[in-house]
Design an enzyme around this catalytic site. Structure first.
Site, mmCIF file in Angstrom:
data_model
loop_
_atom_site.group_PDB
_atom_site.id
_atom_site.type_symbol
_atom_site.label_atom_id
_atom_site.label_comp_id
_atom_site.label_asym_id
_atom_site.label_seq_id
_atom_site.Cartn_x
_atom_site.Cartn_y
_atom_site.Cartn_z
ATOM 1 N N ASN A 1 -7.773 -1.597 14.258
ATOM 2 C CA ASN A 1 -9.163 -1.834 13.848
ATOM 3 C C ASN A 1 -9.299 -3.070 12.969
ATOM 4 O O ASN A 1 -10.337 -3.281 12.342
ATOM 5 C CB ASN A 1 -9.718 -0.598 13.116
ATOM 6 C CG ASN A 1 -8.951 -0.302 11.820
ATOM 7 O OD1 ASN A 1 -8.058 -1.054 11.436
ATOM 8 N ND2 ASN A 1 -9.299 0.783 11.163
ATOM 9 N N GLU B 1 -9.744 -1.119 5.226
ATOM 10 C CA GLU B 1 -10.360 -0.725 6.485
ATOM 11 C C GLU B 1 -11.651 -1.510 6.715
ATOM 12 O O GLU B 1 -12.162 -2.142 5.777
ATOM 13 C CB GLU B 1 -10.659 0.784 6.442
ATOM 14 C CG GLU B 1 -9.433 1.673 6.212
ATOM 15 C CD GLU B 1 -8.524 1.803 7.442
ATOM 16 O OE1 GLU B 1 -8.453 0.879 8.270
ATOM 17 O OE2 GLU B 1 -7.867 2.860 7.565
ATOM 18 N N HIS C 1 -7.519 -3.760 10.226
ATOM 19 C CA HIS C 1 -7.207 -3.632 8.792
ATOM 20 C C HIS C 1 -5.958 -4.421 8.441
ATOM 21 O O HIS C 1 -5.082 -4.639 9.278
ATOM 22 C CB HIS C 1 -7.106 -2.161 8.355
ATOM 23 C CG HIS C 1 -5.870 -1.422 8.784
ATOM 24 N ND1 HIS C 1 -5.845 -0.056 8.979
ATOM 25 C CD2 HIS C 1 -4.593 -1.829 9.041
ATOM 26 C CE1 HIS C 1 -4.624 0.327 9.310
ATOM 27 N NE2 HIS C 1 -3.852 -0.733 9.365
ATOM 28 N N ASP D 1 0.841 -1.198 0.000
ATOM 29 C CA ASP D 1 0.000 0.000 0.000
ATOM 30 C C ASP D 1 0.875 1.246 0.000
ATOM 31 O O ASP D 1 2.103 1.152 0.120
ATOM 32 C CB ASP D 1 -0.994 -0.004 1.182
ATOM 33 C CG ASP D 1 -0.330 -0.333 2.516
ATOM 34 O OD1 ASP D 1 0.910 -0.319 2.596
ATOM 35 O OD2 ASP D 1 -1.057 -0.597 3.486
HETATM 36 C C1 F6R Z 1 1.352 -0.719 6.188
HETATM 37 C C2 F6R Z 1 0.077 -1.401 6.359
HETATM 38 C C3 F6R Z 1 -0.685 -1.384 7.630
HETATM 39 C C4 F6R Z 1 0.192 -1.699 8.853
HETATM 40 C C5 F6R Z 1 -0.644 -1.720 10.119
HETATM 41 C C6 F6R Z 1 0.191 -1.959 11.351
HETATM 42 O O1 F6R Z 1 1.934 -1.038 4.941
HETATM 43 O O2 F6R Z 1 -0.371 -1.955 5.423
HETATM 44 O O3 F6R Z 1 -1.710 -2.337 7.523
HETATM 45 O O4 F6R Z 1 0.820 -2.924 8.680
HETATM 46 O O5 F6R Z 1 -1.323 -0.501 10.245
HETATM 47 O O6 F6R Z 1 1.074 -0.885 11.525
HETATM 48 P P1 F6R Z 1 2.111 -0.884 12.755
HETATM 49 O O7 F6R Z 1 3.055 -1.989 12.493
HETATM 50 O O8 F6R Z 1 2.759 0.469 12.674
HETATM 51 O O9 F6R Z 1 1.301 -1.079 13.981
#
Ligand code: F6R
Length: 245
Positions: free
Chosen positions: A136, A143, A138, A67
């Protein structure tokens, strides 16, 4: 989905690094899907160390971004492609054009998403997808409410995601409200998936992902239907799992 619970965040990174290293040794030309977020950084550090010790080479791998924020220049330290380059790819022997990015500055994000999907199809898809999980539930930037048949597309970020990512920006107002993300169906097509989660802030999402129904309210729950998915979590993130409480 296999679930591996280890004691600490460091052990999550170690376990993941040992699995990724093994995988790349067995499949030196594999396509690898790269995630960002704080949870991935320990893994990228250990993969870099393994490369420096001569234990693994990434010379023949291809890499695909999971992403990217919309409207953030690739040179910005907040750009996800900048993160994977500066934390990982620039320190190993990855070939110069081996990273397939999602361009969040493209004037037409729908067209950019289709371009990326075409490259993914032409290259035979992702062999190993790395994932984190949002508080959440995702995965990528899919989301809550994302459709199981979603493909790479422009998305709006949830308030929880904006709040979680605010510390990486000088002010919460600077966090982009939109992004471009591989879809749930795109992610599910990866032949294997390695998801990492650490800390109590992830405990609810991890319990819903593993013990809950498969529902759009917890997008990560779709991984229950993937036979090659493994979640590596620390004991804090595992603390609300049915098998642990
Ligand atoms: C980032 C992504 C997000 C993160 C997730 C966890 O490329 O796709 O899904 O993996 O938000 O982020 P952290 O590791 O910062 O808690």
């Amino acid at each position: 989905m296999d679930v591996v619970v280890v004691e600490s965040a460091q052990e999550v990174a170690r376990e993941a690094a040992s699995r990724v290293t093994d995988f790349v040794r067995r499949h030196p030309t594999a396509s690898i899907g790269l995630a960002t977020g704080g949870t991935q950084l320990g893994l990228y550090r250990l993969l870099t160390d393994a490369y420096r010790r001569g234990q693994v080479s990434f010379a023949d791998n291809r890499f695909f971004m999971l992403d990217e924020y919309a409207g953030i220049l690739p040179t910005s330290t907040n750009s996800f492609q900048h993160v994977v380059r500066s934390e990982f790819l620039d320190h190993v022997d990855a070939a110069p054009h081996s990273l397939h990015v999602l361009d969040g500055t493209a004037s037409d994000l729908h067209a950019e998403a289709q371009r990326f999907e075409q490259i993914l199809r032409d290259s035979g898809g992702v062999d190993l997808q790395l994932l984190g999980i949002g508080t959440n539930g995702h995965v990528g930037f899919n989301e809550p409410g994302s459709f199981p048949n979603s493909r790479t597309r422009p998305v709006r970020l949830h308030d929880d995601t904006i709040a979680s990512n605010a510390p990486y920006f000088s002010s919460p107002a600077d966090v982009p409200r939109a992004a471009i993300s591989q879809g749930l169906e795109t992610i599910m097509e990866a032949r294997s998936i390695l998801l990492m989660a650490t800390g109590t802030t992830k405990a609810k999402a991890i319990a819903e992902m593993i013990d809950g129904q498969i529902t759009a309210e917890c997008p990560a729950s779709i991984l229950q239907g993937h036979s090659g998915a493994t979640a590596i979590v620390d004991s804090a993130a595992a603390s609300l799992l049915a098998s642990r409480v």
